[in-house]
Design a protein around this motif. Structure first.
Motif, PDB file in Angstrom:
ATOM      1  N   LEU A   1       0.733  -1.210   0.110  1.00 12.01           N
ATOM      2  CA  LEU A   1       0.051  -0.147   0.045  1.00 12.01           C
ATOM      3  C   LEU A   1       0.759   1.334   0.112  1.00 12.01           C
ATOM      4  O   LEU A   1       0.606   2.387  -0.831  1.00 12.01           O
ATOM      5  N   ARG A   2       1.943   1.135   0.700  1.00  8.40           N
ATOM      6  CA  ARG A   2       2.586   2.395   0.935  1.00  8.40           C
ATOM      7  C   ARG A   2       3.646   2.673  -0.712  1.00  8.40           C
ATOM      8  O   ARG A   2       3.480   3.959  -0.887  1.00  8.40           O
ATOM      9  N   THR A   3       3.830   1.932  -1.101  1.00  7.08           N
ATOM     10  CA  THR A   3       4.394   1.841  -2.481  1.00  7.08           C
ATOM     11  C   THR A   3       3.444   2.342  -3.471  1.00  7.08           C
ATOM     12  O   THR A   3       3.763   3.212  -4.442  1.00  7.08           O
ATOM     13  N   ALA A   4       2.325   1.760  -3.213  1.00 13.84           N
ATOM     14  CA  ALA A   4       1.096   2.212  -4.008  1.00 13.84           C
ATOM     15  C   ALA A   4       0.800   3.706  -4.078  1.00 13.84           C
ATOM     16  O   ALA A   4       0.738   4.550  -4.991  1.00 13.84           O
ATOM     17  N   VAL A   5       0.944   4.072  -2.977  1.00 11.71           N
ATOM     18  CA  VAL A   5       0.790   5.662  -2.571  1.00 11.71           C
ATOM     19  C   VAL A   5       1.803   6.470  -3.284  1.00 11.71           C
ATOM     20  O   VAL A   5       1.249   7.359  -3.794  1.00 11.71           O
ATOM     21  N   ARG A   6       2.806   6.143  -2.887  1.00 12.30           N
ATOM     22  CA  ARG A   6       4.080   6.753  -3.676  1.00 12.30           C
ATOM     23  C   ARG A   6       4.000   6.911  -5.123  1.00 12.30           C
ATOM     24  O   ARG A   6       4.269   7.796  -5.612  1.00 12.30           O
ATOM     25  N   ALA A   7       3.738   5.765  -5.642  1.00 15.91           N
ATOM     26  CA  ALA A   7       3.582   5.501  -7.237  1.00 15.91           C
ATOM     27  C   ALA A   7       2.355   6.606  -7.541  1.00 15.91           C
ATOM     28  O   ALA A   7       2.607   7.253  -8.444  1.00 15.91           O
ATOM     29  N   LEU A   8       1.374   6.751  -6.952  1.00 13.33           N
ATOM     30  CA  LEU A   8       0.040   7.501  -7.246  1.00 13.33           C
ATOM     31  C   LEU A   8       0.410   8.950  -6.965  1.00 13.33           C
ATOM     32  O   LEU A   8      -0.010   9.933  -7.612  1.00 13.33           O
ATOM     33  N   ALA A   9       1.210   9.277  -5.760  1.00 10.48           N
ATOM     34  CA  ALA A   9       1.622  10.658  -5.550  1.00 10.48           C
ATOM     35  C   ALA A   9       2.373  11.307  -6.665  1.00 10.48           C
ATOM     36  O   ALA A   9       2.308  12.440  -6.817  1.00 10.48           O
ATOM     37  N   ASP A  10       3.282  10.552  -7.244  1.00  9.47           N
ATOM     38  CA  ASP A  10       4.109  10.926  -8.409  1.00  9.47           C
ATOM     39  C   ASP A  10       3.229  11.431  -9.577  1.00  9.47           C
ATOM     40  O   ASP A  10       3.800  12.189 -10.110  1.00  9.47           O
ATOM     41  N   VAL A  11       2.096  10.950  -9.619  1.00 12.80           N
ATOM     42  CA  VAL A  11       1.192  11.457 -10.740  1.00 12.80           C
ATOM     43  C   VAL A  11       0.476  12.785 -10.434  1.00 12.80           C
ATOM     44  O   VAL A  11      -0.129  13.538 -11.030  1.00 12.80           O
ATOM     45  N   ASP A  12       0.643  12.998  -8.982  1.00 10.29           N
ATOM     46  CA  ASP A  12       0.119  14.539  -8.527  1.00 10.29           C
ATOM     47  C   ASP A  12      -1.595  14.311  -8.699  1.00 10.29           C
ATOM     48  O   ASP A  12      -2.133  15.387  -8.914  1.00 10.29           O
ATOM     49  N   LEU A  13      -2.067  13.322  -8.089  1.00 10.34           N
ATOM     50  CA  LEU A  13      -3.456  13.352  -8.056  1.00 10.34           C
ATOM     51  C   LEU A  13      -3.880  13.897  -6.942  1.00 10.34           C
ATOM     52  O   LEU A  13      -3.458  14.040  -5.638  1.00 10.34           O
ATOM     53  N   ALA A  14      -5.035  14.405  -6.962  1.00 10.95           N
ATOM     54  CA  ALA A  14      -5.797  14.907  -5.738  1.00 10.95           C
ATOM     55  C   ALA A  14      -6.200  13.915  -4.794  1.00 10.95           C
ATOM     56  O   ALA A  14      -6.166  12.737  -5.111  1.00 10.95           O
ATOM     57  N   PRO A  15      -6.426  14.154  -3.341  1.00 17.29           N
ATOM     58  CA  PRO A  15      -6.380  13.092  -2.362  1.00 17.29           C
ATOM     59  C   PRO A  15      -7.566  12.236  -2.676  1.00 17.29           C
ATOM     60  O   PRO A  15      -7.415  10.944  -2.514  1.00 17.29           O
ATOM     61  N   ASP A  16      -8.865  12.811  -3.102  1.00 17.92           N
ATOM     62  CA  ASP A  16      -9.804  11.881  -3.307  1.00 17.92           C
ATOM     63  C   ASP A  16      -9.626  11.082  -4.506  1.00 17.92           C
ATOM     64  O   ASP A  16     -10.036   9.611  -4.373  1.00 17.92           O
ATOM     65  N   GLU A  17      -8.967  11.438  -5.700  1.00 15.60           N
ATOM     66  CA  GLU A  17      -8.685  10.668  -6.534  1.00 15.60           C
ATOM     67  C   GLU A  17      -7.831   9.315  -6.269  1.00 15.60           C
ATOM     68  O   GLU A  17      -7.898   8.261  -6.786  1.00 15.60           O
ATOM     69  N   LEU A  18      -6.658   9.988  -5.770  1.00 15.21           N
ATOM     70  CA  LEU A  18      -5.557   8.884  -5.196  1.00 15.21           C
ATOM     71  C   LEU A  18      -6.377   7.780  -4.289  1.00 15.21           C
ATOM     72  O   LEU A  18      -5.846   6.654  -4.637  1.00 15.21           O
ATOM     73  N   LEU A  19      -7.082   8.087  -3.347  1.00 14.80           N
ATOM     74  CA  LEU A  19      -7.734   7.076  -2.668  1.00 14.80           C
ATOM     75  C   LEU A  19      -8.696   5.979  -3.535  1.00 14.80           C
ATOM     76  O   LEU A  19      -8.629   4.920  -3.127  1.00 14.80           O
ATOM     77  N   ALA A  20      -9.265   6.763  -4.559  1.00 14.79           N
ATOM     78  CA  ALA A  20     -10.181   5.859  -5.691  1.00 14.79           C
ATOM     79  C   ALA A  20      -9.245   4.860  -6.182  1.00 14.79           C
ATOM     80  O   ALA A  20      -9.464   3.920  -6.372  1.00 14.79           O
ATOM     81  N   HIS A  21      -7.974   5.516  -6.707  1.00 14.20           N
ATOM     82  CA  HIS A  21      -7.206   4.551  -7.489  1.00 14.20           C
ATOM     83  C   HIS A  21      -6.645   3.356  -6.481  1.00 14.20           C
ATOM     84  O   HIS A  21      -6.557   2.237  -6.848  1.00 14.20           O
ATOM     85  N   LEU A  22      -6.418   3.820  -5.347  1.00  9.99           N
ATOM     86  CA  LEU A  22      -5.814   2.877  -4.075  1.00  9.99           C
ATOM     87  C   LEU A  22      -6.915   1.802  -3.861  1.00  9.99           C
ATOM     88  O   LEU A  22      -6.624   0.868  -3.768  1.00  9.99           O
ATOM     89  N   ASP A  23      -8.158   2.357  -3.761  1.00  8.13           N
ATOM     90  CA  ASP A  23      -9.132   1.301  -3.458  1.00  8.13           C
ATOM     91  C   ASP A  23      -9.326   0.172  -4.591  1.00  8.13           C
ATOM     92  O   ASP A  23      -9.649  -0.859  -4.201  1.00  8.13           O
ATOM     93  N   ASP A  24      -9.295   0.889  -5.721  1.00  5.80           N
ATOM     94  CA  ASP A  24      -9.302   0.135  -6.766  1.00  5.80           C
ATOM     95  C   ASP A  24      -8.274  -1.259  -6.988  1.00  5.80           C
ATOM     96  O   ASP A  24      -8.471  -2.132  -7.176  1.00  5.80           O
ATOM     97  N   LEU A  25      -6.986  -0.783  -6.728  1.00  6.81           N
ATOM     98  CA  LEU A  25      -5.765  -1.628  -6.690  1.00  6.81           C
ATOM     99  C   LEU A  25      -6.174  -2.776  -5.380  1.00  6.81           C
ATOM    100  O   LEU A  25      -5.989  -4.072  -5.763  1.00  6.81           O
ATOM    101  N   VAL A  26      -6.342  -2.253  -4.200  1.00  6.55           N
ATOM    102  CA  VAL A  26      -7.012  -3.357  -3.206  1.00  6.55           C
ATOM    103  C   VAL A  26      -7.891  -4.334  -3.709  1.00  6.55           C
ATOM    104  O   VAL A  26      -7.906  -5.496  -3.473  1.00  6.55           O
ATOM    105  N   VAL A  27      -9.032  -3.791  -4.389  1.00  7.87           N
ATOM    106  CA  VAL A  27      -9.975  -4.584  -4.872  1.00  7.87           C
ATOM    107  C   VAL A  27      -9.427  -5.646  -5.864  1.00  7.87           C
ATOM    108  O   VAL A  27      -9.551  -6.843  -5.706  1.00  7.87           O
ATOM    109  N   ARG A  28      -8.598  -5.251  -6.700  1.00  5.33           N
ATOM    110  CA  ARG A  28      -8.121  -6.080  -7.747  1.00  5.33           C
ATOM    111  C   ARG A  28      -7.103  -7.212  -7.090  1.00  5.33           C
ATOM    112  O   ARG A  28      -7.240  -8.345  -7.406  1.00  5.33           O
ATOM    113  N   LEU A  29      -6.542  -6.735  -6.343  1.00  6.31           N
ATOM    114  CA  LEU A  29      -5.457  -7.639  -5.438  1.00  6.31           C
ATOM    115  C   LEU A  29      -6.155  -8.531  -4.583  1.00  6.31           C
ATOM    116  O   LEU A  29      -5.824  -9.677  -4.283  1.00  6.31           O
TER     117      LEU A  29
END
Length: 790
Positions: free
Chosen positions: A493-521
């Motif tokens: 999760l920490r690695t995923a957050v860092r990768a998404l943070a590099d894309v400069d996503l807004a906080p709500d968008e970042l959590l949405a992408h992180l949620d999708d990742l956890v669902v897939r895994l």
């Protein structure tokens, strides 16, 4: 009147206070020949063949019980020798009637001379003794005489403690006195040394009152049974039962070793030491024990501590000839007396141990190897110091080996857990930030506290991520559960957050992408029982702070709200629209934006900080606000104060705490210009940027900055939409930003030889330290960073 008076089974009579007979039993008629009609009304003294002695008459005058031999006159004139018992029956007016019982002397003589009765007493396997009415020896049989190492003649007339002055024998003497007084039998158990035995034995002792037919106590019979074997078996079971309850209460190697030592003293030894191989204490697999050569162990536990020559934690050296090294090499326990040649030889090479033996009087010892599941763990040494205690025997070794075998399993479990816990903790620490990255937006202090070792390492984490435009992201999260899988899930999760943070996503968008990742895994091939995301419950709080606008955007995925302390000392909990925990999928996240005064404290934490065994979340949040209300200028001190206030003991869950103090970049560090969407203004943009660099004293960066500004502004005018803005930011680097209203993202490509364009972004990428693009609510921003000259 006693229950058995005036019955035909005994010669009974009752006399009035003046001595006149008032009752006469059938037994009395059979004894003396007088019928009841003939006897009643006569004086009792008339039935005596000779008067009673003066001392007897005085005793009867005092209305005291009396028993003695008398000669009565039969109706036919013959003499009848009897044993007479006279008992006063108070009448309430100071006078007393008398109950009298007579037993023919020949019947008593028959019982006294009955060989079966004599054989029963003398040949009983029990040690028997009879005490008189004063608690003195009257008779003893042969087993009792042997145990007391004295003949009946020597013992007659003595009390127990007069023959054995040992204080331990006050208990049976007191029991004899109580039985004489109360007439009730007693039963005691003793573990004492009698004069006829070389060592202490366990005894069951019964005290029985000896009563006449009227219930009068005339003596006490003592029956003693040696039940040392049964006592030893009972004590062995009690010791092993206590060991099963007390040893292994934790998964800590040192504590388990100490529990073993504590259980064995004083039940099995006066002094116990537990020495372990170093690898066991670290949770590693112990190396093979050398069959030859000295042995090096580490002291893990002693009992009692004040008698230890080597303190817990120190190394202990054992030569090859020592019983410690020998029993560990052979895997068999040994029993030794202190004067055995092997022990004498060993002590001769260890003056400090010789001095210890002399000081405490050690006389016997047992060395037992600690082996768990076929693995050598260490050695336990049992030592007896009490001179009255029997030396160790093979029976004692069997008990010690069984006790140690049970403890060895607990120790091996603790060793294995220590290894797994250490591995998991190392993994988790490797996944957590190893240092706070350089950035100017906030000052940061953090703490991570692992859970109690019984619970295991959890999945809490925090992070500080520098973003473009001098901004910074603050992250805190918590994976539900403990152990290796929770730590692995946390790392992903920490690695995923860092990768998404590099894309400069807004906080709500970042959590949405992180949620999708956890669902897939969680639903993919890795979702089995051993997969880290199989049944994942995780929360996350993501915040982005911009030091230029002083605005902070925050979004929560089921995580606790942060606490904000403003420079005026006001403490608030920032209420956020909390989204669901990660992994549920399909539900949106929302972010809020708050403007923070410069110097504000923003505290992010996991639930282990505010939820403890002794208080709930509300009480924990109140304590946290109280601890932050008087924040110290030092963030490190503030973190320590928060932990000291909220965590009185080792937490039941992992704790992550992140405290940030905000800074602001004033106009002296930021320059911005609105650029018309016409190519002619590209040159003016270069000039304005160069002039600003001169003002900041950064003329050395002018050449590269002109190229970057020219490329980014030209692209914005040619391909994007107005409005267009150029902004320079001077912090730890020089940042050049061009914002426009288009959401189309540029991409880096390699131009072919005859292409007239396509080389601009390639030059920007090669001339700057890094570059990128972030989407905004009004379009996008292209940025590039250059390091400041040293």
């Amino acid at each position: 009147m006693p229950r058995d008076s005036l019955t035909s089974a005994a010669a009974l009579a009752v006399a009035a206070p003046d001595g006149t007979l008032t009752s006469w039993s059938t037994g009395a008629e059979q004894l003396l020949g007088y019928s009841a009609g003939e006897a009643v009304g006569q004086l009792a003294a008339a039935l005596l063949a000779s008067p009673l002695p003066i001392s007897v008459r005085e005793r009867l005058g005092r209305q005291e019980d009396w028993t003695g031999r008398v000669v009565l006159r039969h109706q036919d004139g013959s003499a009848v020798e009897c044993r007479l018992r006279a008992r006063p029956l108070p009448m309430g007016d100071g006078r007393a009637s008398w109950l009298m019982e007579a037993v023919p002397a020949d019947e008593e003589a028959d019982r006294a001379t009955d060989p079966l009765l004599c054989w029963s007493f003398d040949q009983s396997p029990f040690a028997l003794a009879i005490y008189d009415s004063e608690g003195r020896f009257l008779r003893v049989n042969k087993p009792m005489s042997k145990q007391l190492a004295a003949s009946e003649r020597d013992l007659r007339g003595l009390r127990i403690t007069e023959h054995i002055p040992d204080p331990a024998f006050r208990a049976p003497e007191q029991s004899v006195d109580r039985v004489l007084q109360t007439g009730e039998p007693e039963h005691i158990e003793m573990n004492v040394k009698v004069p006829g035995e070389p060592e202490a034995h366990a005894w069951i002792v019964d005290f029985t009152p000896l009563k006449d037919s009227l219930g009068l106590v005339h003596g006490v019979q003592l029956a003693a049974l040696d039940f040392s074997e049964q006592y030893a078996a009972r004590e062995r079971l009690a010791l092993l039962d206590e060991a099963s309850r007390r040893i292994g209460s934790s998964l800590d190697v040192t504590r388990t070793a100490q529990e073993l030592a504590d259980v064995a003293v004083p039940a099995l030894a006066d002094f116990v030491l537990v020495d372990l191989l170093d690898a066991v204490l670290h949770g590693d697999e112990p190396p093979p024990v050398p069959i030859h050569g000295p042995l090096l162990l580490r002291r893990a536990a002693v009992c009692p501590h004040e008698k230890a020559a080597i303190a817990v934690g120190e190394l202990s050296h054992y030569p090859e000839i020592s019983p410690i090294a020998r029993c560990l090499a052979t895997g068999r326990g040994t029993v030794h007396q202190i004067d055995d040649p092997d022990i004498t030889h060993w002590l001769a090479q260890a003056p400090d141990r010789t001095a210890w033996v002399s000081r405490y009087g050690a006389h016997s010892l047992m060395a037992v190897p600690l082996r768990g599941r076929g693995t050598n763990l260490g050695v336990v040494l049992f030592i007896r110091l009490d001179p009255s205690a029997a030396p160790y025997k093979q029976d004692d070794l069997q008990i010690a080996e069984e006790l140690v075998a049970r403890a060895a399993v607990c120790l091996d479990n603790a060793r294995r857990y220590t290894r797994e816990h250490t591995t998991t903790l190392a993994l988790q620490h490797s996944l957590l930030p190893q240092g706070i990255p350089d950035q100017t937006a906030v000052d940061v202090a953090s703490r991570y506290l692992p859970a109690d070792s019984k619970v295991g390492v959890g999945g809490d984490w925090f992070d500080v991520i520098p973003l473009s435009g001098a901004r910074v992201a603050l992250v805190v999260g918590d994976v539900v559960g403990h152990g290796m899988h929770a730590s692995a899930a946390m790392g992903r999760l920490r690695t995923a957050v860092r990768a998404l943070a590099d894309v400069d996503l807004a906080p709500d968008e970042l959590l949405a992408h992180l949620d999708d990742l956890v669902v897939r895994l969680g639903s993919g091939p890795e979702s089995g029982a051993e997969a880290p995301f199989g049944e994942l419950g995780a929360t996350c709080l993501y915040a982005v702070y911009d030091p230029i606008s002083r605005k902070c955007s925050l979004a929560s995925a089921g995580h606790l709200w942060p606490v904000l302390v403003t420079p005026d000392g006001k403490v608030d909990i920032l209420e956020l629209p909390t989204g669901p925990p990660l992994g549920l999928g399909g539900l949106p996240f929302e972010s809020v934006e708050r403007e923070l005064p410069e110097g504000s404290l923003l505290s992010l934490y996991t639930d282990g900080l505010v939820l403890a065994r002794h208080h709930d979340v509300d009480a924990g949040l109140h304590a946290l606000r109280t601890a932050l209300a008087d924040a110290d200028p030092s963030l490190e001190t503030t973190c320590d104060r928060v932990l000291d206030t909220l965590l009185a003991e080792r937490p039941a869950d992992d704790v992550a705490l992140l405290i940030a103090r905000t800074h602001a970049l004033d106009s002296g560090h930021v320059a911005a210009w609105d650029i018309p969407a016409e190519p002619a203004f590209v040159a003016e943009a270069r000039s304005q940027a160069t002039a600003q660099l001169h003002t900041w004293g950064l003329d050395d960066l002018a050449y590269v900055t002109e190229l970057v500004v020219s490329e980014l502004v030209t692209n914005a005018i040619r391909y994007a939409d107005a409005p267009i803005q150029l902004r320079l930011i001077k912090e730890r680097t020089l940042i050049c930003e061009v914002a426009d209203a288009s959401s189309t993202a540029p991409h880096l490509r390699r131009a072919r030889i005859f292409d007239e364009g396509g080389r601009g972004l390639m030059l920007v990428a090669q001339l700057t330290e890094r570059w990128g693009m972030r989407h905004t609510s009004t379009g996008k921003t292209i940025w590039a960073e250059q390091p400041l000259p040293v």
